[in-house]
Design a protein around this motif. Sequence first.
Motif, PDB file in Angstrom:
ATOM      1  N   LEU A 168       0.608  -1.216   0.171  1.00  0.00           N
ATOM      2  CA  LEU A 168       0.068   0.049  -0.114  1.00  0.00           C
ATOM      3  C   LEU A 168       0.756   1.220  -0.014  1.00  0.00           C
ATOM      4  N   ALA A 169       1.887   1.155   0.668  1.00  0.00           N
ATOM      5  CA  ALA A 169       3.081   2.333   0.747  1.00  0.00           C
ATOM      6  C   ALA A 169       3.454   2.823  -0.690  1.00  0.00           C
ATOM      7  N   LEU A 170       3.376   1.682  -1.679  1.00  0.00           N
ATOM      8  CA  LEU A 170       3.864   2.138  -2.908  1.00  0.00           C
ATOM      9  C   LEU A 170       2.872   2.522  -3.931  1.00  0.00           C
ATOM     10  N   THR A 171       1.670   2.797  -3.211  1.00  0.00           N
ATOM     11  CA  THR A 171       0.602   3.422  -4.079  1.00  0.00           C
ATOM     12  C   THR A 171       0.859   4.727  -4.702  1.00  0.00           C
ATOM     13  N   PRO A 172       1.562   5.492  -3.970  1.00  0.00           N
ATOM     14  CA  PRO A 172       1.779   6.624  -4.438  1.00  0.00           C
ATOM     15  C   PRO A 172       2.768   6.702  -5.644  1.00  0.00           C
ATOM     16  N   TYR A 173       3.669   5.754  -5.834  1.00  0.00           N
ATOM     17  CA  TYR A 173       4.325   5.625  -7.141  1.00  0.00           C
ATOM     18  C   TYR A 173       3.346   5.278  -8.352  1.00  0.00           C
ATOM     19  N   LYS A 228      12.380  -5.349  14.010  1.00  0.00           N
ATOM     20  CA  LYS A 228      13.501  -5.673  12.891  1.00  0.00           C
ATOM     21  C   LYS A 228      12.665  -6.754  11.981  1.00  0.00           C
ATOM     22  N   ILE A 229      11.959  -7.804  12.726  1.00  0.00           N
ATOM     23  CA  ILE A 229      11.396  -8.446  11.672  1.00  0.00           C
ATOM     24  C   ILE A 229      10.162  -8.075  10.995  1.00  0.00           C
ATOM     25  N   PRO A 230       9.261  -7.191  11.275  1.00  0.00           N
ATOM     26  CA  PRO A 230       8.287  -6.569  10.486  1.00  0.00           C
ATOM     27  C   PRO A 230       9.221  -5.431   9.598  1.00  0.00           C
ATOM     28  N   ASP A 231      10.114  -4.960   9.741  1.00  0.00           N
ATOM     29  CA  ASP A 231      10.923  -4.223   8.892  1.00  0.00           C
ATOM     30  C   ASP A 231      11.463  -4.838   7.776  1.00  0.00           C
ATOM     31  N   LEU A 232      12.141  -5.959   8.257  1.00  0.00           N
ATOM     32  CA  LEU A 232      12.594  -6.892   7.448  1.00  0.00           C
ATOM     33  C   LEU A 232      11.623  -7.571   6.110  1.00  0.00           C
ATOM     34  N   VAL A 233      10.531  -7.986   6.960  1.00  0.00           N
ATOM     35  CA  VAL A 233       9.609  -8.440   5.791  1.00  0.00           C
ATOM     36  C   VAL A 233       9.204  -7.264   4.891  1.00  0.00           C
ATOM     37  N   SER A 234       8.972  -6.158   5.478  1.00  0.00           N
ATOM     38  CA  SER A 234       8.425  -4.817   4.827  1.00  0.00           C
ATOM     39  C   SER A 234       9.577  -4.476   3.543  1.00  0.00           C
ATOM     40  N   VAL A 235      10.786  -4.314   3.914  1.00  0.00           N
ATOM     41  CA  VAL A 235      11.793  -4.036   2.891  1.00  0.00           C
ATOM     42  C   VAL A 235      11.748  -5.135   1.987  1.00  0.00           C
ATOM     43  N   MET A 248       8.891  -3.297  -6.140  1.00  0.00           N
ATOM     44  CA  MET A 248       9.814  -2.223  -7.038  1.00  0.00           C
ATOM     45  C   MET A 248      10.444  -2.920  -8.125  1.00  0.00           C
ATOM     46  N   ALA A 249      11.224  -3.898  -7.859  1.00  0.00           N
ATOM     47  CA  ALA A 249      11.958  -4.629  -8.953  1.00  0.00           C
ATOM     48  C   ALA A 249      10.915  -5.193  -9.804  1.00  0.00           C
ATOM     49  N   ALA A 250       9.774  -6.072  -9.366  1.00  0.00           N
ATOM     50  CA  ALA A 250       9.001  -6.356 -10.621  1.00  0.00           C
ATOM     51  C   ALA A 250       8.371  -5.237 -11.401  1.00  0.00           C
ATOM     52  N   ALA A 251       8.275  -4.288 -10.869  1.00  0.00           N
ATOM     53  CA  ALA A 251       7.468  -2.908 -11.487  1.00  0.00           C
ATOM     54  C   ALA A 251       8.551  -2.521 -12.495  1.00  0.00           C
ATOM     55  N   LEU A 252       9.905  -2.304 -12.194  1.00  0.00           N
ATOM     56  CA  LEU A 252      10.835  -1.876 -13.073  1.00  0.00           C
ATOM     57  C   LEU A 252      10.993  -2.715 -14.239  1.00  0.00           C
ATOM     58  N   PHE A 253      10.876  -4.276 -13.882  1.00  0.00           N
ATOM     59  CA  PHE A 253      11.304  -5.205 -15.008  1.00  0.00           C
ATOM     60  C   PHE A 253      10.082  -5.321 -15.871  1.00  0.00           C
ATOM     61  N   SER A 254       8.957  -5.109 -15.416  1.00  0.00           N
ATOM     62  CA  SER A 254       7.647  -4.917 -16.199  1.00  0.00           C
ATOM     63  C   SER A 254       7.871  -3.788 -17.219  1.00  0.00           C
ATOM     64  N   GLY A 272      13.594   6.325  -4.162  1.00  0.00           N
ATOM     65  CA  GLY A 272      12.943   5.474  -3.285  1.00  0.00           C
ATOM     66  C   GLY A 272      13.308   4.447  -2.982  1.00  0.00           C
ATOM     67  N   LEU A 273      14.147   3.592  -3.647  1.00  0.00           N
ATOM     68  CA  LEU A 273      14.494   2.291  -3.461  1.00  0.00           C
ATOM     69  C   LEU A 273      15.838   2.308  -2.517  1.00  0.00           C
ATOM     70  N   THR A 274      16.331   3.332  -2.456  1.00  0.00           N
ATOM     71  CA  THR A 274      17.605   3.697  -1.593  1.00  0.00           C
ATOM     72  C   THR A 274      17.391   3.219  -0.212  1.00  0.00           C
ATOM     73  N   ALA A 275      16.310   4.056   0.448  1.00  0.00           N
ATOM     74  CA  ALA A 275      15.676   3.826   1.778  1.00  0.00           C
ATOM     75  C   ALA A 275      15.670   2.183   2.203  1.00  0.00           C
ATOM     76  N   PRO A 276      14.840   1.365   1.517  1.00  0.00           N
ATOM     77  CA  PRO A 276      14.792   0.072   2.035  1.00  0.00           C
ATOM     78  C   PRO A 276      16.029  -0.764   1.768  1.00  0.00           C
ATOM     79  N   LEU A 277      16.852  -0.425   0.881  1.00  0.00           N
ATOM     80  CA  LEU A 277      18.122  -1.055   0.700  1.00  0.00           C
ATOM     81  C   LEU A 277      19.163  -0.562   1.811  1.00  0.00           C
ATOM     82  N   TYR A 278      18.909   0.441   2.249  1.00  0.00           N
ATOM     83  CA  TYR A 278      20.132   0.790   3.563  1.00  0.00           C
ATOM     84  C   TYR A 278      19.203   0.123   4.786  1.00  0.00           C
ATOM     85  N   LYS A 279      18.073   0.032   4.635  1.00  0.00           N
ATOM     86  CA  LYS A 279      17.362  -0.420   5.980  1.00  0.00           C
ATOM     87  C   LYS A 279      17.870  -2.214   6.172  1.00  0.00           C
ATOM     88  N   MET A 280      17.926  -2.660   4.704  1.00  0.00           N
ATOM     89  CA  MET A 280      18.070  -3.994   4.787  1.00  0.00           C
ATOM     90  C   MET A 280      19.636  -4.264   5.376  1.00  0.00           C
TER      91      MET A 280
END
Length: 601
Positions: free
Chosen positions: A33-38, A141-148, A155-161, A296-304
């Motif tokens: 749902l957080a990706l809806t703005p994109y 961290k576990i919810p964050d990990l799942v979310s990331v 986002m990767a699927a969207a870019l590849f499509s 916008g992909l940078t933030a989740p990758l940092y978190k990962m």
Amino acid sequence: MRKKGMVRLMEIAGEKKGLLVLSGVLSVVSAILALTPYLSVYKILEELMVHWGDPSSLDGQAMRFWGFTALAGVLASMVFLYTGYMASHVAAFRILYGLRVKLAEHIGKLHLGYLSRTSTGAVKKTLEQNVEKIENFVAHKIPDLVSVLATAAVMAAALFSLNPWIAGATTGAALLAFFVQSYMMIGSRGQTLIKAYYDSLERINGSAVQYVRGMPAVKIFGRTVHSFRKFYGDMMDYCRLVTDWTDSFQNGYILFKTILTSLLAFVLPVGVLLLSRGGGRSTGLTVLFSIIMIPGLTAPLYKMMHLSATLRQITEGVNRIDDILDQPAVSEPARPALPEGHDVAFENVSFSYGSEDESTRIDALSGLSFSANEKEVTALVGPSGSGKSTAANLIPRFWDVDSGSIKIGGVDVREMRTEDLMDRVSFVFQDTFLFFDSLYQNILVGRPDATEEEVHAAARAAQCHDFIERLPNGYDTLIGEGGVYLSGGEEQRVAVARAILKNSPILVLDEATAFADPENEHRMQMALKSLIKDKTVIVIAHRLSTIKEADHIVVLDGGTLSEEGTHRELLENRGVYERMWTAHTSAREWGMERPAKAEAI
């Protein structure tokens, strides 16, 4: 073989599996749902690209729809995220509670030898910080990990499509950044440094506890932390370790951060190349959208990356928790027996302190045999280091004998359940320990199901009711709070009250009047007279005058039985006891005299 790492952490967290699965599902929904703005931005850009030459033909209703869709998606994402965090926090706090109770119960079942050879600070750190980090990891961290992971995957699927070439450039750059970082962190050197880091923290915790406890001596002799070599050395080792850690990983981290913050530098050349080869409006839309989306992909990758670093620390913490849980507890008999009497017999008992390495073992008792008859007072005496306290500590199985046996009523203590054994033995230690709690609760430790009247009766019998009543809040007074402290003699009388309340048939006294002044010693003697009535009593005596009337005196020397008998019989033997008695009576006559003035020359 014991599981390790994330597998073991999930095994621990799996005790609340339902809540964690719920938290994970809600986190995935929140991430999507957080990706809806994109998606809304893409649709709005598409509308602008189609009508860029004639703005008046823009579909305003559609643009408003996608604008409100973005807002609704963000709000819904926050609701799902909050609910997911609630589920993970409930699971985490339950896991934290269960782990600490499990560790505390297990430590309570271990031989005292484990705590003797293990730093108190290290055990404290495991109980507090390591368990707390697991709670934090499960809760956050576990919810964050799942979310990331969900965010990165969508986002990767969207870019590849949209365009495989742009997606490939983005993914390749991200993988390169992670490879650079993980190559140094996950390798053997990284794991070695993490273990060394935790070892260093445990040493600091242990030496810090010693430093605080030794503060009176430090201040009296005008010393500083620099002169407390153990503490100072551990701090300097920690400083050097962290410096080496930084020197080893700084280049990799800087390169990782540089690549991750420069993803557009990898994407723009690909986009320009695609446009230069005749890419149409759709290619332009894809390139423009990628420029907006990729940062916008940078933030989740940092978190990962931070999550992976945290996971390595958690793995080491889990290993240290398991190190405690793997310690063998005091063995329980398959077929427990109950003694018919309460006499205590040592039969050819040998015991050594130390590890299994023969070179480090210290013989404390060797072939010791004697009996303490029921309803009689048996005193253990001997020179310092003769094994008196060791013998007494073996009765309630604070340690197990190396060979021989200790029997109560004809039953080996190892054949009794720990609960049954502890019900039959009370201990009054020389070094009394009072919990940071009310005096009432400190006495109630003796028998938790006792009534208030029984607690007060035990306090009266122990000659401590009067001074307790004079305290600010009586029995509800907290020890150590508001400047309320007890003298050594008063603390020991509270310990005697515990033992009176427990009312066990076997009583072990480790010089219970050691800290008593003459007035307190008189009160202690009155309290002990009430305590020892009709019990099997074993007294560890340092002042021989206190055990003259004992029914039986056992003299130890060098961990072996030297002689035994009554006071009169031992004096007539003219052995170790007679020499100790002579020294004791001579010491009582010792006094300080003013030195004579030097004669004038």
